[in-house]
Design a protein around this motif. Structure first.
Motif, PDB file in Angstrom:
ATOM      1  N   GLY A 297      50.591  45.582  95.906  1.00 51.26           N
ATOM      2  CA  GLY A 297      49.443  45.789  95.038  1.00 51.26           C
ATOM      3  C   GLY A 297      49.753  46.051  93.580  1.00 51.26           C
ATOM      4  N   GLU A 298      51.022  46.105  93.217  1.00 50.46           N
ATOM      5  CA  GLU A 298      51.405  46.393  91.836  1.00 50.46           C
ATOM      6  C   GLU A 298      51.952  45.131  91.163  1.00 50.46           C
ATOM      7  OE1 GLU A 298      54.624  49.145  89.383  1.00 50.46           O
ATOM      8  OE2 GLU A 298      54.190  49.602  91.474  1.00 50.46           O
ATOM      9  N   GLU A 299      51.491  44.881  89.944  1.00 45.85           N
ATOM     10  CA  GLU A 299      51.984  43.711  89.204  1.00 45.85           C
ATOM     11  C   GLU A 299      53.436  43.930  88.810  1.00 45.85           C
ATOM     12  OE1 GLU A 299      51.243  41.182  85.101  1.00 45.85           O
ATOM     13  OE2 GLU A 299      49.544  42.275  85.941  1.00 45.85           O
ATOM     14  N   MET A 300      54.287  42.999  89.242  1.00 44.08           N
ATOM     15  CA  MET A 300      55.716  43.087  88.953  1.00 44.08           C
ATOM     16  C   MET A 300      56.154  42.041  87.928  1.00 44.08           C
ATOM     17  SD  MET A 300      56.346  45.598  90.902  1.00 44.08           S
ATOM     18  CE  MET A 300      58.107  45.751  90.893  1.00 44.08           C
ATOM     19  N   ALA A 301      55.376  40.961  87.816  1.00 39.14           N
ATOM     20  CA  ALA A 301      55.720  39.885  86.881  1.00 39.14           C
ATOM     21  C   ALA A 301      54.474  39.042  86.642  1.00 39.14           C
ATOM     22  CB  ALA A 301      56.845  39.021  87.440  1.00 39.14           C
ATOM     23  N   ARG A 302      54.546  38.255  85.575  1.00 39.32           N
ATOM     24  CA  ARG A 302      53.443  37.363  85.206  1.00 39.32           C
ATOM     25  C   ARG A 302      54.051  36.132  84.535  1.00 39.32           C
ATOM     26  NH1 ARG A 302      47.794  38.811  82.656  1.00 39.32           N
ATOM     27  NH2 ARG A 302      48.151  40.584  84.019  1.00 39.32           N
ATOM     28  N   VAL A 303      53.532  34.965  84.903  1.00 42.81           N
ATOM     29  CA  VAL A 303      53.945  33.716  84.261  1.00 42.81           C
ATOM     30  C   VAL A 303      52.669  32.991  83.850  1.00 42.81           C
ATOM     31  CG1 VAL A 303      55.120  31.505  84.546  1.00 42.81           C
ATOM     32  CG2 VAL A 303      56.067  33.556  85.625  1.00 42.81           C
ATOM     33  N   VAL A 304      52.576  32.669  82.568  1.00 48.86           N
ATOM     34  CA  VAL A 304      51.407  31.975  82.029  1.00 48.86           C
ATOM     35  C   VAL A 304      51.831  30.572  81.604  1.00 48.86           C
ATOM     36  CG1 VAL A 304      49.610  32.020  80.260  1.00 48.86           C
ATOM     37  CG2 VAL A 304      50.419  34.161  81.268  1.00 48.86           C
ATOM     38  N   ARG A 305      51.086  29.594  82.073  1.00 46.69           N
ATOM     39  CA  ARG A 305      51.332  28.181  81.760  1.00 46.69           C
ATOM     40  C   ARG A 305      52.789  27.788  82.002  1.00 46.69           C
ATOM     41  NH1 ARG A 305      47.399  27.144  76.500  1.00 46.69           N
ATOM     42  NH2 ARG A 305      45.495  27.416  77.696  1.00 46.69           N
ATOM     43  N   PRO A 306      53.240  27.905  83.259  1.00 46.50           N
ATOM     44  CA  PRO A 306      54.635  27.574  83.560  1.00 46.50           C
ATOM     45  C   PRO A 306      54.919  26.096  83.314  1.00 46.50           C
ATOM     46  CG  PRO A 306      53.376  27.776  85.577  1.00 46.50           C
ATOM     47  CD  PRO A 306      52.478  28.224  84.454  1.00 46.50           C
ATOM     48  N   GLU A 307      56.118  25.845  82.805  1.00 50.29           N
ATOM     49  CA  GLU A 307      56.527  24.464  82.565  1.00 50.29           C
ATOM     50  C   GLU A 307      57.524  23.980  83.603  1.00 50.29           C
ATOM     51  OE1 GLU A 307      57.665  23.778  78.529  1.00 50.29           O
ATOM     52  OE2 GLU A 307      55.882  24.769  77.751  1.00 50.29           O
ATOM     53  N   THR A 308      58.282  24.924  84.184  1.00 42.77           N
ATOM     54  CA  THR A 308      59.256  24.554  85.207  1.00 42.77           C
ATOM     55  C   THR A 308      59.159  25.512  86.390  1.00 42.77           C
ATOM     56  OG1 THR A 308      61.051  25.981  84.424  1.00 42.77           O
ATOM     57  CG2 THR A 308      60.857  23.802  83.382  1.00 42.77           C
ATOM     58  N   SER A 309      59.678  25.080  87.512  1.00 44.81           N
ATOM     59  CA  SER A 309      59.677  25.950  88.690  1.00 44.81           C
ATOM     60  C   SER A 309      60.647  27.111  88.511  1.00 44.81           C
ATOM     61  CB  SER A 309      60.012  25.143  89.945  1.00 44.81           C
ATOM     62  OG  SER A 309      61.294  24.576  89.853  1.00 44.81           O
ATOM     63  N   ARG A 310      61.627  26.985  87.622  1.00 45.20           N
ATOM     64  CA  ARG A 310      62.586  28.087  87.377  1.00 45.20           C
ATOM     65  C   ARG A 310      61.883  29.332  86.864  1.00 45.20           C
ATOM     66  NH1 ARG A 310      65.311  23.726  85.361  1.00 45.20           N
ATOM     67  NH2 ARG A 310      64.799  24.291  83.246  1.00 45.20           N
ATOM     68  N   ASP A 311      60.866  29.147  85.999  1.00 50.97           N
ATOM     69  CA  ASP A 311      60.108  30.299  85.490  1.00 50.97           C
ATOM     70  C   ASP A 311      59.444  31.055  86.646  1.00 50.97           C
ATOM     71  OD1 ASP A 311      60.696  29.396  82.894  1.00 50.97           O
ATOM     72  OD2 ASP A 311      58.832  28.241  82.783  1.00 50.97           O
ATOM     73  N   ILE A 312      58.902  30.308  87.560  1.00 52.93           N
ATOM     74  CA  ILE A 312      58.196  30.890  88.696  1.00 52.93           C
ATOM     75  C   ILE A 312      59.194  31.501  89.684  1.00 52.93           C
ATOM     76  CG2 ILE A 312      56.592  30.394  90.590  1.00 52.93           C
ATOM     77  CD1 ILE A 312      55.728  27.938  88.735  1.00 52.93           C
ATOM     78  N   ASP A 313      60.309  30.808  89.936  1.00 56.90           N
ATOM     79  CA  ASP A 313      61.342  31.334  90.831  1.00 56.90           C
ATOM     80  C   ASP A 313      61.854  32.693  90.360  1.00 56.90           C
ATOM     81  OD1 ASP A 313      61.471  29.371  92.848  1.00 56.90           O
ATOM     82  OD2 ASP A 313      62.746  28.098  91.596  1.00 56.90           O
ATOM     83  N   ALA A 314      62.067  32.830  89.063  1.00 61.20           N
ATOM     84  CA  ALA A 314      62.556  34.110  88.518  1.00 61.20           C
ATOM     85  C   ALA A 314      61.566  35.229  88.805  1.00 61.20           C
ATOM     86  CB  ALA A 314      62.819  33.980  87.028  1.00 61.20           C
ATOM     87  N   ALA A 315      60.290  34.944  88.653  1.00 67.13           N
ATOM     88  CA  ALA A 315      59.260  35.968  88.926  1.00 67.13           C
ATOM     89  C   ALA A 315      59.172  36.255  90.426  1.00 67.13           C
ATOM     90  CB  ALA A 315      57.914  35.507  88.384  1.00 67.13           C
ATOM     91  N   LEU A 316      59.323  35.225  91.255  1.00 66.39           N
ATOM     92  CA  LEU A 316      59.283  35.425  92.704  1.00 66.39           C
ATOM     93  C   LEU A 316      60.411  36.344  93.173  1.00 66.39           C
ATOM     94  CD1 LEU A 316      58.335  31.822  93.785  1.00 66.39           C
ATOM     95  CD2 LEU A 316      57.039  33.874  94.355  1.00 66.39           C
ATOM     96  N   GLN A 317      61.550  36.256  92.527  1.00 65.38           N
ATOM     97  CA  GLN A 317      62.673  37.137  92.902  1.00 65.38           C
ATOM     98  C   GLN A 317      62.334  38.605  92.667  1.00 65.38           C
ATOM     99  OE1 GLN A 317      65.268  36.091  94.639  1.00 65.38           O
ATOM    100  NE2 GLN A 317      64.297  34.089  94.516  1.00 65.38           N
ATOM    101  N   LYS A 318      61.438  38.882  91.737  1.00 66.06           N
ATOM    102  CA  LYS A 318      61.064  40.272  91.433  1.00 66.06           C
ATOM    103  C   LYS A 318      60.162  40.886  92.486  1.00 66.06           C
ATOM    104  CE  LYS A 318      61.560  39.682  86.485  1.00 66.06           C
ATOM    105  NZ  LYS A 318      60.906  39.735  85.174  1.00 66.06           N
ATOM    106  N   ILE A 319      59.555  40.050  93.340  1.00 61.75           N
ATOM    107  CA  ILE A 319      58.656  40.610  94.355  1.00 61.75           C
ATOM    108  C   ILE A 319      59.232  40.482  95.767  1.00 61.75           C
ATOM    109  CG2 ILE A 319      56.587  40.322  92.956  1.00 61.75           C
ATOM    110  CD1 ILE A 319      55.876  37.851  94.648  1.00 61.75           C
ATOM    111  N   ARG A 320      60.429  40.049  95.881  1.00 59.50           N
ATOM    112  CA  ARG A 320      61.109  39.940  97.195  1.00 59.50           C
ATOM    113  C   ARG A 320      61.393  41.292  97.749  1.00 59.50           C
ATOM    114  NH1 ARG A 320      60.943  36.560 100.368  1.00 59.50           N
ATOM    115  NH2 ARG A 320      60.839  34.441  99.875  1.00 59.50           N
TER     116      ARG A 320
END
Length: 107
Positions: A84-107
């Motif tokens: 329930g707590e925001e750990m990361a945010r990605v706005v207008r991603p251009e590559t999957s790497r940006d999203i992957d990095a944020a996903l690692q923060k919620i693992r």
């Protein structure tokens, strides 16, 4: 549950999201938004690599309150929650790497 293809009207409340357990990605945008459509390949690639993380696409816009509670101003905006707590945010991603990095923060 992994990648979700369509934005849907708000189905979860902020209170429900705040009380959610585990990781979750909330994506705000609209089905007609060109920038949102253009980002889907990167979002799908990243989410397909994490099929155990729920991905909820929320239709945002005028009269939609949930996005305002997160301070969403641009689409697509991906909010990465853990318990329930925001750990990361990605706005207008251009590559999957940006999203992957944020996903690692919620693992």
């Amino acid at each position: 549950m992994s990648y979700t293809s369509q934005y849907t009207p708000e189905t979860l409340s902020r209170e429900e999201l705040n009380q959610s357990a585990g990781p979750m990605v909330i994506e705000f945008g609209t089905n007609w938004c060109g920038i949102c459509r253009g980002a889907q390949a990167a979002i799908k690639t990243a989410m397909d690599n994490h099929p155990d993380i729920p991905h909820v696409k929320v239709e945002d816009g005028k009269g939609r309150r949930l996005g305002r509670t997160f301070g969403v101003k641009n689409w697509p905006s991906l909010i990465f929650l853990k318990n329930g707590e925001e750990m990361a945010r990605v706005v207008r991603p251009e590559t999957s790497r940006d999203i992957d990095a944020a996903l690692q923060k919620i693992r």
